[in-house]
Write a protein that holds these residues in place. Structure first.
Motif, PDB file in Angstrom:
ATOM      1  N   TRP A  73     115.522  64.804  76.535  1.00 48.41           N
ATOM      2  CA  TRP A  73     114.810  64.181  75.420  1.00 48.41           C
ATOM      3  C   TRP A  73     113.491  64.894  75.181  1.00 48.41           C
ATOM      4  O   TRP A  73     112.758  65.199  76.124  1.00 48.41           O
ATOM      5  CB  TRP A  73     114.534  62.702  75.712  1.00 48.41           C
ATOM      6  N   TRP A 104     120.907  62.974  69.198  1.00 48.16           N
ATOM      7  CA  TRP A 104     120.216  61.771  68.733  1.00 48.16           C
ATOM      8  C   TRP A 104     118.939  62.108  67.984  1.00 48.16           C
ATOM      9  O   TRP A 104     118.262  63.094  68.289  1.00 48.16           O
ATOM     10  CB  TRP A 104     119.828  60.883  69.914  1.00 48.16           C
ATOM     11  N   ALA A 106     116.188  59.241  67.437  1.00 45.93           N
ATOM     12  CA  ALA A 106     116.056  57.806  67.667  1.00 45.93           C
ATOM     13  C   ALA A 106     114.621  57.412  67.989  1.00 45.93           C
ATOM     14  O   ALA A 106     113.901  58.141  68.679  1.00 45.93           O
ATOM     15  CB  ALA A 106     116.975  57.365  68.814  1.00 45.93           C
ATOM     16  N   GLY A 109     113.720  56.892  71.792  1.00 43.98           N
ATOM     17  CA  GLY A 109     115.003  57.308  72.358  1.00 43.98           C
ATOM     18  C   GLY A 109     115.027  57.465  73.864  1.00 43.98           C
ATOM     19  O   GLY A 109     115.994  57.040  74.512  1.00 43.98           O
ATOM     20  N   PHE A 124     119.855  50.422  69.297  1.00 47.66           N
ATOM     21  CA  PHE A 124     118.978  51.573  69.110  1.00 47.66           C
ATOM     22  C   PHE A 124     118.627  51.668  67.632  1.00 47.66           C
ATOM     23  O   PHE A 124     119.338  51.151  66.763  1.00 47.66           O
ATOM     24  CB  PHE A 124     119.636  52.875  69.598  1.00 47.66           C
TER      25      PHE A 124
END
Length: 266
Positions: A73, A104, A106, A109, A124
């Motif tokens: 991430w 993703w 998000a 996240g 989410f």
């Protein structure tokens, strides 16, 4: 049709010129200098193993054993509202290997999604692109949205929530696959190996979300690897500028004005 689509790709590349280094990796020969850290990204895993960081790739799920999860991430949120994300990945495994790979975008996240797949993420807020064997045609790419109100993990038919898809046989190609997501103007596009996969004017993702990549392997596992993720912005929006040391301000010379002495009053 093909001619105009090529023009569209050229226009996208002309706009997306500025690399957001804080949300990118793989733009240089080595993605890590010490094989322990991916600058600007957090690496995490489940199932007893952490993704393996190599000089030129991240192995999110290993060839053995199965039932593993891995994720990376970006630490920084995306501050821009228009961007192009380029992602390179590879999936290898035995004939009946399985698993899934997610890209993703998000809100929160790293904490709200973590190492989850689309099927286990629960609630989410954001967008996820899923690459898996769904559909029985050698694989496919599907896009999903959630505003935080749906529990994907317990939804009765989560596959029905896809807003777009295309068939794509991604396994054992012997080379990385090249995927691109473009959000510019009213256009939201997903392009795989220079071919249009999804295009819509119904989606507009807000800024301040995190990009992330997650993978999950099955009991007979696929090994998912990522080589590159690069985020670009367009000329029309503010881009990251390198910090330059401020130059010292030159001291201004003092100017003295000679005034005549006071004359006595008569």
């Amino acid at each position: 049709m093909h001619f105009f689509y090529c023009l569209s790709l050229l226009a996208a590349s002309a706009l997306a010129q500025y690399l957001v280094e804080s949300s990118s990796f793989g733009q240089n020969e080595k993605i890590s200098l010490n094989n322990y850290a991916l600058p600007g990204w957090h690496i995490t895993g489940d199932g007893g193993q952490v993704p393996q960081l190599m000089s030129d790739k991240v192995i999110l799920t290993p060839p053995y054993p199965g039932n593993q999860r891995g994720a990376v991430w970006a630490d920084a949120r995306v501050s821009q509202s228009e961007w192009v994300a380029q992602f390179e990945f590879r999936a290898t495994g035995p004939e009946r290997g399985g698993g899934n790979l997610q890209l993703w975008y998000a809100k929160d996240g790293p904490t709200s999604v973590g190492t989850s797949s689309m099927y286990t993420a629960g609630y989410f807020d954001g967008f996820v692109l899923v690459i898996d064997p769904y559909g029985g045609k050698g694989g496919g790419i599907r896009g999903f949205m959630n505003d935080g109100s749906l529990d994907y993990k317990n939804y009765h038919s989560v596959d029905s929530l896809a807003f777009g898809h295309c068939d794509y046989s991604y396994r054992n190609l012997g080379r990385p696959s090249k995927l691109q997501i473009r959000q510019e103007g009213t256009t939201f596009e997903v392009i795989i190996d220079d071919k249009l996969c999804i295009s819509t004017d119904k989606i507009r993702m807000p800024p301040d979300y995190h990009f992330g990549i997650t993978a999950a392997s099955a009991e007979t596992p696929d090994s998912f690897e990522t080589y590159k993720f690069m985020l670009f912005t367009s000329k029309s929006i503010t881009r990251e500028e390198p910090k330059r040391p401020q130059e010292p301000v030159a001291e201004q010379p003092q100017i003295h004005v000679n005034t005549p002495p006071d004359t006595p009053s008569s």
